[in-house]
Design a protein around this motif. Structure first.
Motif, PDB file in Angstrom:
ATOM      1  N   PHE A 138       0.851  -1.189   0.000  1.00 52.04           N
ATOM      2  CA  PHE A 138       0.000   0.000   0.000  1.00 52.04           C
ATOM      3  C   PHE A 138       0.888   1.241   0.000  1.00 52.04           C
ATOM      4  CE2 PHE A 138      -2.761   3.271   1.669  1.00 52.04           C
ATOM      5  CZ  PHE A 138      -3.997   2.970   1.096  1.00 52.04           C
ATOM      6  N   LYS A 139       0.560   2.172  -0.919  1.00 55.09           N
ATOM      7  CA  LYS A 139       1.305   3.430  -0.978  1.00 55.09           C
ATOM      8  C   LYS A 139       0.629   4.416  -0.025  1.00 55.09           C
ATOM      9  CE  LYS A 139       2.721   5.370  -4.908  1.00 55.09           C
ATOM     10  NZ  LYS A 139       2.691   6.196  -6.139  1.00 55.09           N
ATOM     11  N   LEU A 140       1.261   4.680   1.123  1.00 52.91           N
ATOM     12  CA  LEU A 140       0.724   5.589   2.133  1.00 52.91           C
ATOM     13  C   LEU A 140       1.212   7.004   1.805  1.00 52.91           C
ATOM     14  CD1 LEU A 140      -0.889   5.347   4.837  1.00 52.91           C
ATOM     15  CD2 LEU A 140       1.321   5.455   5.997  1.00 52.91           C
ATOM     16  N   GLN A 141       0.285   7.931   1.666  1.00 46.90           N
ATOM     17  CA  GLN A 141       0.657   9.310   1.343  1.00 46.90           C
ATOM     18  C   GLN A 141      -0.001  10.267   2.320  1.00 46.90           C
ATOM     19  OE1 GLN A 141      -0.311   9.373  -3.035  1.00 46.90           O
ATOM     20  NE2 GLN A 141       1.858   9.869  -3.194  1.00 46.90           N
ATOM     21  N   TRP A 142       0.717  11.354   2.626  1.00 50.31           N
ATOM     22  CA  TRP A 142       0.176  12.350   3.562  1.00 50.31           C
ATOM     23  C   TRP A 142       0.857  13.689   3.352  1.00 50.31           C
ATOM     24  CZ3 TRP A 142       3.854   8.757   4.786  1.00 50.31           C
ATOM     25  CH2 TRP A 142       5.017   9.206   5.407  1.00 50.31           C
ATOM     26  N   TYR A 202       8.994  10.573  11.317  1.00 53.27           N
ATOM     27  CA  TYR A 202       7.648  10.142  11.681  1.00 53.27           C
ATOM     28  C   TYR A 202       7.736   8.761  12.304  1.00 53.27           C
ATOM     29  CZ  TYR A 202       5.458  13.906   9.002  1.00 53.27           C
ATOM     30  OH  TYR A 202       5.049  15.133   8.551  1.00 53.27           O
ATOM     31  N   ARG A 203       6.967   8.547  13.367  1.00 52.16           N
ATOM     32  CA  ARG A 203       6.861   7.204  13.912  1.00 52.16           C
ATOM     33  C   ARG A 203       5.645   6.550  13.273  1.00 52.16           C
ATOM     34  NH1 ARG A 203       7.539   7.976  19.034  1.00 52.16           N
ATOM     35  NH2 ARG A 203       9.697   7.260  18.958  1.00 52.16           N
ATOM     36  N   LEU A 204       5.885   5.453  12.571  1.00 48.53           N
ATOM     37  CA  LEU A 204       4.823   4.733  11.883  1.00 48.53           C
ATOM     38  C   LEU A 204       4.414   3.539  12.726  1.00 48.53           C
ATOM     39  CD1 LEU A 204       3.115   4.122   9.301  1.00 48.53           C
ATOM     40  CD2 LEU A 204       5.051   2.737   8.524  1.00 48.53           C
ATOM     41  N   GLY A 205       3.151   3.484  13.095  1.00 49.19           N
ATOM     42  CA  GLY A 205       2.621   2.341  13.839  1.00 49.19           C
ATOM     43  C   GLY A 205       1.654   1.568  12.959  1.00 49.19           C
ATOM     44  N   GLU A 216       3.288  19.646   0.817  1.00 53.48           N
ATOM     45  CA  GLU A 216       4.186  18.667   0.182  1.00 53.48           C
ATOM     46  C   GLU A 216       3.658  17.257   0.443  1.00 53.48           C
ATOM     47  OE1 GLU A 216       8.835  17.103   0.515  1.00 53.48           O
ATOM     48  OE2 GLU A 216       8.244  18.986   1.482  1.00 53.48           O
ATOM     49  N   LEU A 217       3.541  16.471  -0.643  1.00 54.35           N
ATOM     50  CA  LEU A 217       3.001  15.123  -0.534  1.00 54.35           C
ATOM     51  C   LEU A 217       4.128  14.152  -0.182  1.00 54.35           C
ATOM     52  CD1 LEU A 217       0.271  13.690  -0.811  1.00 54.35           C
ATOM     53  CD2 LEU A 217       0.884  13.145  -3.167  1.00 54.35           C
ATOM     54  N   LEU A 218       4.005  13.515   0.976  1.00 54.54           N
ATOM     55  CA  LEU A 218       5.009  12.576   1.458  1.00 54.54           C
ATOM     56  C   LEU A 218       4.500  11.148   1.223  1.00 54.54           C
ATOM     57  CD1 LEU A 218       5.689  14.404   4.837  1.00 54.54           C
ATOM     58  CD2 LEU A 218       7.002  14.611   2.714  1.00 54.54           C
ATOM     59  N   THR A 219       5.440  10.243   0.903  1.00 57.39           N
ATOM     60  CA  THR A 219       5.051   8.879   0.514  1.00 57.39           C
ATOM     61  C   THR A 219       5.889   7.857   1.260  1.00 57.39           C
ATOM     62  OG1 THR A 219       4.429   9.622  -1.703  1.00 57.39           O
ATOM     63  CG2 THR A 219       4.842   7.271  -1.433  1.00 57.39           C
ATOM     64  N   HIS A 220       5.250   6.775   1.684  1.00 59.86           N
ATOM     65  CA  HIS A 220       5.965   5.641   2.250  1.00 59.86           C
ATOM     66  C   HIS A 220       5.213   4.375   1.833  1.00 59.86           C
ATOM     67  CE1 HIS A 220       8.503   3.378   5.019  1.00 59.86           C
ATOM     68  NE2 HIS A 220       7.410   2.715   5.398  1.00 59.86           N
ATOM     69  N   ASN A 221       5.929   3.426   1.249  1.00 59.11           N
ATOM     70  CA  ASN A 221       5.298   2.192   0.786  1.00 59.11           C
ATOM     71  C   ASN A 221       5.262   1.158   1.904  1.00 59.11           C
ATOM     72  OD1 ASN A 221       4.744   3.036  -1.809  1.00 59.11           O
ATOM     73  ND2 ASN A 221       6.746   2.436  -2.590  1.00 59.11           N
ATOM     74  N   LEU A 222       4.075   0.665   2.201  1.00 55.98           N
ATOM     75  CA  LEU A 222       3.907  -0.417   3.159  1.00 55.98           C
ATOM     76  C   LEU A 222       3.915  -1.726   2.383  1.00 55.98           C
ATOM     77  CD1 LEU A 222       0.973   1.117   5.233  1.00 55.98           C
ATOM     78  CD2 LEU A 222       3.380   1.112   5.858  1.00 55.98           C
ATOM     79  N   ASP A 270       8.256   8.597 -11.200  1.00 56.94           N
ATOM     80  CA  ASP A 270       6.979   8.239 -11.818  1.00 56.94           C
ATOM     81  C   ASP A 270       6.219   9.532 -12.113  1.00 56.94           C
ATOM     82  OD1 ASP A 270       5.796   9.107  -9.463  1.00 56.94           O
ATOM     83  OD2 ASP A 270       4.830   7.204  -8.980  1.00 56.94           O
ATOM     84  N   ARG A 271       4.998   9.424 -12.631  1.00 54.00           N
ATOM     85  CA  ARG A 271       4.324  10.632 -13.112  1.00 54.00           C
ATOM     86  C   ARG A 271       3.901  11.544 -11.952  1.00 54.00           C
ATOM     87  NH1 ARG A 271      -0.982  12.171 -11.751  1.00 54.00           N
ATOM     88  NH2 ARG A 271      -2.092  10.328 -11.037  1.00 54.00           N
ATOM     89  N   THR A 272       3.898  11.023 -10.679  1.00 53.11           N
ATOM     90  CA  THR A 272       3.554  11.875  -9.528  1.00 53.11           C
ATOM     91  C   THR A 272       4.788  12.555  -8.960  1.00 53.11           C
ATOM     92  OG1 THR A 272       3.861  10.123  -7.879  1.00 53.11           O
ATOM     93  CG2 THR A 272       1.682  10.281  -8.922  1.00 53.11           C
ATOM     94  N   GLY A 273       5.986  12.222  -9.505  1.00 49.67           N
ATOM     95  CA  GLY A 273       7.221  12.810  -8.991  1.00 49.67           C
ATOM     96  C   GLY A 273       7.912  11.956  -7.947  1.00 49.67           C
ATOM     97  N   SER A 274       7.408  10.749  -7.717  1.00 49.15           N
ATOM     98  CA  SER A 274       7.988   9.885  -6.693  1.00 49.15           C
ATOM     99  C   SER A 274       9.019   8.947  -7.323  1.00 49.15           C
ATOM    100  CB  SER A 274       6.885   9.057  -6.030  1.00 49.15           C
ATOM    101  OG  SER A 274       7.450   8.023  -5.256  1.00 49.15           O
ATOM    102  N   LYS A 275      10.183   8.814  -6.661  1.00 49.99           N
ATOM    103  CA  LYS A 275      11.202   7.879  -7.146  1.00 49.99           C
ATOM    104  C   LYS A 275      10.839   6.441  -6.791  1.00 49.99           C
ATOM    105  CE  LYS A 275      15.199  11.013  -7.089  1.00 49.99           C
ATOM    106  NZ  LYS A 275      15.368  10.992  -8.556  1.00 49.99           N
ATOM    107  N   GLN A 276       9.897   6.280  -5.795  1.00 48.30           N
ATOM    108  CA  GLN A 276       9.496   4.925  -5.422  1.00 48.30           C
ATOM    109  C   GLN A 276       8.339   4.404  -6.274  1.00 48.30           C
ATOM    110  OE1 GLN A 276      10.274   7.199  -2.837  1.00 48.30           O
ATOM    111  NE2 GLN A 276      12.239   6.142  -2.662  1.00 48.30           N
ATOM    112  N   GLY A 277       7.652   5.303  -6.983  1.00 46.31           N
ATOM    113  CA  GLY A 277       6.480   4.901  -7.752  1.00 46.31           C
ATOM    114  C   GLY A 277       6.859   4.079  -8.980  1.00 46.31           C
ATOM    115  N   PHE A 278       5.938   3.237  -9.429  1.00 49.03           N
ATOM    116  CA  PHE A 278       6.224   2.315 -10.524  1.00 49.03           C
ATOM    117  C   PHE A 278       5.584   2.782 -11.827  1.00 49.03           C
ATOM    118  CE2 PHE A 278       7.146  -0.235  -6.843  1.00 49.03           C
ATOM    119  CZ  PHE A 278       8.207  -1.046  -7.263  1.00 49.03           C
ATOM    120  N   TYR A 279       6.135   2.242 -12.938  1.00 45.11           N
ATOM    121  CA  TYR A 279       5.593   2.509 -14.267  1.00 45.11           C
ATOM    122  C   TYR A 279       5.991   1.333 -15.158  1.00 45.11           C
ATOM    123  CZ  TYR A 279      10.386   4.309 -14.465  1.00 45.11           C
ATOM    124  OH  TYR A 279      11.740   4.453 -14.352  1.00 45.11           O
TER     125      TYR A 279
END
Length: 869
Positions: free
Chosen positions: A622-626, A640-643, A664-670, A755-764
């Motif tokens: 899951f791509k978590l964004q905030w 950030y502490r992720l629980g 700013e849109l922050l992303t972390h892949n779960l 990727d098209r959202t500007g994320s280096k972790q995003g796939f294409y």
């Protein structure tokens, strides 16, 4: 969502469950509220469904139809509003009513009798009516003796069958069918009427005395019988103004029985008879329940002398009043010292003169003598008995004096604190001692719309001891109170009155009562405590503290209504709870400021395309964004502490480099989330101050679907690439990449860096067109097969939108085909692009018009360099 040019209408059958869903995007996540043009969206106030994205109304009624508005707002820009009209369909049972007229013709040789059969049914949509006589369908023109029409003023609501110059064949069974053409599955409904030469409107007789006079506790029986009418009329009893029948009453046919009747049961009762022929018949009866109520007396001194006292040799009048039912049965007897008193020249007894209210008797004593002193009794009763008599004793003696009213010394101006209990007292003298009436006095010059009410909510309060006690006194009870003598149960003289001023003091009211102030170390800021109101509003003092440490004190000037405290540079000791107390004689009002370095909560982004992907058969990602709320209000967020909790909590830290910008849109892949479990995610920002406010959301697994297509989105985040597949007949395959895994060793200048959202972790999806690829080689990617979901034969248009990155000197061509899977499989080219388009992502949109199940293949004959989707 709302169609732009046509009104959206949702039809539903009455009694079914309405569900409306509002599809909302926006960040921070918008708050959704449903409203309706005619008020709330639900008849139940406070219904939680009003604030959900889905509005649900079970067993919807016709009155709940109308336009519903979905309003979404998140504090940014204007609220988003969309609407839909809900049309509730229903069909009530039709009712046939019959009216007949007998008119004399010009020749005077015969009478023409015309009968109208009217059929009425409430419905939505409008009713289609059909008439039958027996089994024969009737229509306009099918029978010269029959006319079928709609009255102009009720078109669509009623249908009239007119039988002209009634003939023997017109005496028959008639059926009116009401139909809404089976919309929403509503069946047709029928009404029947049998017309004969006996058909007649109702008439009734009442078998009851008028009026019916009864004693309390007796049983009342009202009998209504039908004296005419065919079909036999239905009888019912009613009370005027829609008032309910007594709860103990029993209604059986035309007989109404009221056991143990009370005074409240008295009044008019109407019998109504109806048989849908002509007008209903109605007759009324009056029930009078014997009773005596409200006995009062007053003493009137000699009106010819300007003196309120009773004196020997002058006239004095004693008056007595009682409310009686029935009034004509009321009788009075006068006694002196227990012995009957008869009217004479000096003792004149009169009853109910024109000036006084009915039910009044007077004893006029002419030329009062010492021997006339004594106790006079006014005894009232009803001639027929049935009710206890009321007796009033009045003492006439040398001590019988008119009232005087005073306020105890020092009690005419009272100052109390809000919340106290206070006694307002008026001392009353005189014999007999009158009742004291308390009321409030309008302030002079006040233009109040409504009179001031007493603390108990009434305009006037009675007191027998002259004391008005007010518990838990409030500031709105301040003002002037009047006490005055009543003119009943005492002397009939000008009322005596006195005034008492009540002043309610209350502590200062301030704002803000509590507020949180978030600040970074080293910053300057100020705190302001505002005075809204206070009584007394003079000699006000303020006192600022941090915890228990005193910071500053002072006194308000008459011109100021606030006080400020300045912090020049915040240090760690400056964090904590600041208080400002503003005081007067009645107490203190407090402003509280909690100064903290805690970071605001992060705000989850819910509109991520294809946030969920599948890694392996048993796990998903899951791509978590905030975004971070007000990141610059406090010190820089370090991590950030992720629980993550499914059965137990699991935590990790996500470090942050540099300053986070607002929005700013922050992303972390779960990853490694176990199917099909849901997870609670908690995200807590951390600064050098410590932990900030946490935010939680739930992540739910949903399996990829091959939908009846309405909206399909894919970001290639899952390894199953949203069920896209590689064509087995091409020369090479597309591969799933991200910028983080891109190998720049061979082609450092091609392929996207994000990727098209500007994320280096995003796939294409990616193809490398360098060796060993040759001109003309194809890589074909096939979408899932989508099933058509069109009704009525119309083929909908779909918008196929995608992002592409075509960068390099010798880029090939990107082609999009529509593959339809009917009886034969056909490929139709719908879009094509050739050549270098620059080092950036671009979007393409193309309308497609499939007529059967379809796929969207993308194929590329290549030349060197790279292409990505």
């Amino acid at each position: 969502e709302e169609e732009r040019y046509s009104e959206r209408v949702y039809t539903i059958r009455e009694g079914e469950t309405l569900e409306l869903q509002c599809l909302v995007t926006g960040h921070p996540r918008p708050q959704v509220r449903w409203t309706k043009t005619a008020g709330g969206a639900s008849d139940r106030p406070g219904d939680s469904s009003l604030h959900n994205e889905t509005l649900k109304i079970e067993k919807i009624t016709r009155h709940q139809g109308g336009r519903y508005y979905c309003k979404a707002e998140n504090g940014l820009g204007s609220p988003a509003i969309r609407s839909i009209r809900v049309d509730v369909y229903y069909l009530d049972d039709p009712v046939i009513t019959v009216h007949q007229s007998v008119g004399e013709s010009k020749e005077h040789f015969y009478f023409e009798r015309t009968v109208f059969l009217r059929c009425v049914a409430s419905s939505n949509p409008p009713v289609l009516y059909t008439w039958r006589r027996g089994r024969e369908a009737l229509s306009q023109g099918s029978d010269s003796g029959v006319e079928i029409y709609e009255p102009f003023f009720t078109q669509g609501e009623t249908k009239i069958l007119k039988l002209k110059n009634l003939r023997p064949q017109d005496y028959a069974d008639y059926t009116c069918s009401a139909s809404v053409r089976s919309v929403c599955g509503i069946p047709d409904k029928n009404a029947h009427f049998s017309l004969s030469n006996r058909t007649a409107p109702p008439s009734i007789k009442l078998q009851v005395d008028e009026p019916l006079v009864v004693n309390p506790g007796e049983t009342v029986t009202l009998v209504c019988v039908a004296s005419g009418g065919d079909p036999p009329p239905t009888l019912t009893w009613l009370r005027p103004g829609g008032e309910e029948l007594p709860k103990r009453s029993v209604l059986k046919g035309g007989t109404l029985t009221i056991p143990a009747v009370t005074v409240e049961d008295g009044g008019a009762y109407s019998c109504m008879a109806a048989n849908n022929v002509g007008n209903p018949a109605k007759k009324s009866a009056t029930v009078l329940v014997r009773g005596l109520r409200k006995g009062r007396f007053w003493i009137t001194p000699d009106p010819y002398h300007n003196d309120d006292h009773i004196q020997i040799g002058r006239e004095v009048k004693i008056s007595c009043q009682v409310e009686a039912t029935p009034p004509e049965e009321l009788q009075f007897d006068w006694l002196k010292n227990g012995r009957p008193l008869r009217s004479s020249e000096r003792m004149v007894i009169t009853h109910g003169d024109g000036e006084a209210a009915p039910g009044t008797t007077h004893l006029d004593i002419i030329d009062l003598k010492f021997t006339d002193f004594g106790t006079y009794t006014c005894a009232s009763s009803l001639r027929s008995g049935g009710s206890p008599e009321i007796s009033i004793d009045v003492n006439i003696s040398s001590t019988t004096v008119p009232p005087e009213l005073t306020v105890p010394r020092g009690r005419s101006h009272l100052i109390v604190q809000e919340g106290d209990t206070v006694d307002l007292q008026c001392l009353v003298s005189g014999k007999p001692k009158p009742i004291i009436l308390w009321s409030r006095v309008e302030e002079s010059g006040s233009a109040a719309a409504a009179p001031l009410l007493m603390p108990d909510g009434s305009l006037q309060t009675e007191s027998y001891d002259g004391v008005l006690r007010i518990h838990n006194v409030s500031r709105d009870m301040s003002g002037t109170y009047r006490c005055q003598t009543s003119q009943y149960n005492g002397f009939n003289v000008k009322p005596r009155e006195a005034l008492i001023q009540l002043v309610v003091q209350f502590p200062p009211v301030v704002e803000p009562v509590y507020t949180e102030v978030r600040q970074a170390l080293g910053r300057a800021f100020s705190l302001t405590c505002r005075l809204l109101r206070a009584h007394p509003a003079r000699l006000l003092r303020y006192e600022w503290k941090l915890g228990s440490r005193l910071l500053t004190v002072g006194q308000f000037s008459d011109q100021k209504d606030d006080t400020n405290y300045q912090v020049r540079a915040l240090n760690r000791e400056g964090y904590g709870e600041y208080t400002c107390d503003i005081t007067n004689e009645a107490g203190a009002g407090r402003c509280t400021f909690l100064v903290t370095g805690k970071a605001y909560p992060p705000e989850f982004y819910y509109d991520t395309y294809s946030a969920l992907w599948q890694n392996r058969p048993r796990v998903y990602g899951f791509k978590l964004q905030w975004t971070q709320m007000e990141p610059n209000a406090v010190d820089r967020i370090l991590a950030y502490r992720l629980g993550l909790r499914q059965t137990r909590w699991w935590e990790q830290e996500i470090p942050m480099e540099g300053n986070i910008q607002k929005g700013e849109l922050l992303t972390h892949n779960l990853t490694e989330l176990v199917k099909p479990e849901s997870y609670l995610v908690r995200l807590t920002p951390i600064t050098r101050y410590g932990e900030g406010d946490a935010t939680e959301r739930v992540i739910t697994y949903s399996a990829p679907v091959n939908p009846h297509l309405r909206e399909f989105q894919c970001g290639f985040e899952d390894e199953a690439v949203c069920l896209f597949s590689q064509d087995k007949t091409d020369e090479f395959d597309w591969t799933r990449h991200s910028a983080a895994t891109r190998d720049t060793k061979y082609t450092p200048n091609t392929g996207p860096s994000t990727d098209r959202t500007g994320s280096k972790q995003g796939f294409y999806m990616y193809i490398e067109t360098s060796r060993p690829r040759q001109d003309g080689d194809k890589a074909r990617l096939l979408s899932p097969t989508f099933n058509m979901n069109s009704k009525g034969g119309n083929s909908p248009a779909y918008c196929f939108a995608f992002f592409y990155h075509m960068y390099g000197k010798h880029i090939g061509a990107l082609n999009v085909y529509l593959r339809q899977k009917g009886q034969t499989v056909t490929d139709e080219s719908v879009w094509s692009l050739t050549g270098n388009q620059g080092d950036r992502w671009r979007q393409a949109k193309v309308n497609i018009h499939p007529t059967t199940a379809f796929q969207v293949p993308q194929a590329t004959p290549t030349s060197p360099n790279s292409l990505s989707l």
